[in-house]
Design a protein around this motif. Structure first.
Motif, PDB file in Angstrom:
ATOM      1  N   ALA A 173      44.842  83.253  82.663  1.00  0.00           N
ATOM      2  CA  ALA A 173      45.748  82.191  83.101  1.00  0.00           C
ATOM      3  C   ALA A 173      46.592  82.592  84.303  1.00  0.00           C
ATOM      4  O   ALA A 173      47.368  81.770  84.812  1.00  0.00           O
ATOM      5  CB  ALA A 173      46.658  81.782  81.945  1.00  0.00           C
ATOM      6  N   ALA A 174      46.469  83.821  84.764  1.00  0.00           N
ATOM      7  CA  ALA A 174      47.341  84.306  85.847  1.00  0.00           C
ATOM      8  C   ALA A 174      47.238  83.443  87.098  1.00  0.00           C
ATOM      9  O   ALA A 174      48.253  83.095  87.719  1.00  0.00           O
ATOM     10  CB  ALA A 174      46.998  85.754  86.174  1.00  0.00           C
ATOM     11  N   ASN A 175      46.040  83.069  87.490  1.00  0.00           N
ATOM     12  CA  ASN A 175      45.870  82.288  88.710  1.00  0.00           C
ATOM     13  C   ASN A 175      46.426  80.881  88.539  1.00  0.00           C
ATOM     14  O   ASN A 175      47.122  80.366  89.427  1.00  0.00           O
ATOM     15  CB  ASN A 175      44.385  82.222  89.083  1.00  0.00           C
ATOM     16  N   ALA A 176      46.143  80.263  87.386  1.00  0.00           N
ATOM     17  CA  ALA A 176      46.641  78.908  87.137  1.00  0.00           C
ATOM     18  C   ALA A 176      48.165  78.892  87.085  1.00  0.00           C
ATOM     19  O   ALA A 176      48.817  77.968  87.592  1.00  0.00           O
ATOM     20  CB  ALA A 176      46.069  78.379  85.826  1.00  0.00           C
ATOM     21  N   ARG A 177      48.737  79.928  86.500  1.00  0.00           N
ATOM     22  CA  ARG A 177      50.199  79.986  86.397  1.00  0.00           C
ATOM     23  C   ARG A 177      50.843  80.169  87.772  1.00  0.00           C
ATOM     24  O   ARG A 177      51.847  79.533  88.090  1.00  0.00           O
ATOM     25  CB  ARG A 177      50.598  81.119  85.457  1.00  0.00           C
ATOM     26  N   SER A 178      50.249  81.018  88.593  1.00  0.00           N
ATOM     27  CA  SER A 178      50.820  81.228  89.929  1.00  0.00           C
ATOM     28  C   SER A 178      50.696  79.982  90.789  1.00  0.00           C
ATOM     29  O   SER A 178      51.471  79.785  91.736  1.00  0.00           O
ATOM     30  CB  SER A 178      50.133  82.409  90.614  1.00  0.00           C
TER      31      SER A 178
END
Length: 294
Positions: A236-241
């Motif tokens: 989820a790191a990319n979606a969160r950023s």
């Protein structure tokens, strides 16, 4: 299936003659004599026990059986040609075959491939995704990155990232009462039972809702605003950023370890070392993003 097949050269000669409407033109295209093409056609007709061409002087035209066989032969030869061309990929000198899960490829690796290609433009990366872990001893894979791996023979084993899970949803759902939000359910560590058993906060999750076997689709659904989900910190790191996900709790719970297996034959390859180095450096950039361990 036929016990005996006609020689491939007779099918090539037939296809060319049928397509060009001429034995003479077919002979020129295949660099044969016209008599050789005629012999191939006669041999094929004898094998099939029926005529394929109407012959009128130097002019030829297909019979009904010829039309039927022409369609089949043209499709078969095209498929064979494509298959043979595809074999070229197995002898590329700078090819690196990397296996991973569809979720990791789509949500973590794909957004970062541009950076890898910028740093290593000469590496011909072949990304091979699969839901099940590969057998490195029998498959042509240089390295695999997964969260469902154990040690395998003839491979080095390296832990890359200890994942954690936390509840999240699209920011648009924050104004919706918790009891009205749809609960998105996943499998393994993305099942809400893990969150409850390990003391996670009540964020309004319910036992009913939408269910997903693919963690990538579960994450896609959460990012699209379909409900609340227990998501992987790594995936989820990319979606969160990008502002597509917002945590619903400051707590997180332990998830699986992401592991890299490198085949022994590829271990000393400069391509493998460069990809592995880039991978580890990129994973170090994934921080806790404000999610406190539970």
């Amino acid at each position: 299936m036929l016990k005996h097949w006609p020689p491939l050269n007779t099918l090539r000669g037939f296809e060319a003659a049928a397509r060009l409407g001429s034995f003479h033109k077919a002979a020129e295209e295949l660099h044969l004599t016209q008599s050789a093409i005629s012999q191939q056609i006669r041999s094929l007709e004898s094998f099939l026990e029926q005529p394929l061409f109407f012959r009128s002087g130097r002019s030829v035209s297909l019979t009904d059986a010829g039309h039927d066989l022409y369609s089949t032969t043209q499709s078969m030869l095209l498929q064979l040609s494509v298959g043979i061309r595809r074999l070229e990929q197995y002898r590329k000198p700078n090819q690196l075959v990397v296996n991973t899960t569809p979720a990791f490829a789509r949500h973590w690796l794909l957004p970062r491939l541009k950076d890898f290609h910028r740093q290593c433009p000469d590496v011909d990366l072949w990304l091979f995704t699969s839901f099940d872990a590969p057998d490195m001893a029998t498959q042509t894979i240089d390295l695999t990155i997964r969260d469902d791996l154990g040690p395998q023979v003839e491979c080095s084993y390296q832990e890359l990232f200890n994942d954690r899970f936390y509840p999240a949803c699209h920011p648009d759902l924050l104004g919706v009462p918790a009891e009205q939000r749809t609960t998105l359910h996943g499998e393994r560590e993305m099942d809400w039972s893990h969150w409850v058993v390990q003391g996670g906060d009540d964020v309004g999750q319910r036992s009913n809702g939408l269910n997903f076997s693919d963690p990538g689709l579960l994450l896609d659904a959460a990012c699209a605003g379909n409900g609340v989900a227990l998501v992987s910190q790594l995936l989820a790191a990319n979606a969160r950023s990008n502002g597509l996900l917002t945590p619903l709790s400051e707590r997180s719970i332990p998830g699986p370890s992401w592991v890299c297996l490198i085949h022994r034959d590829s271990e000393k390859s400069s391509l493998t070392r460069r990809f592995s180095g880039w991978l580890q450096a990129s994973l170090m950039d994934i921080d806790e993003a404000g999610v406190r361990a539970g």
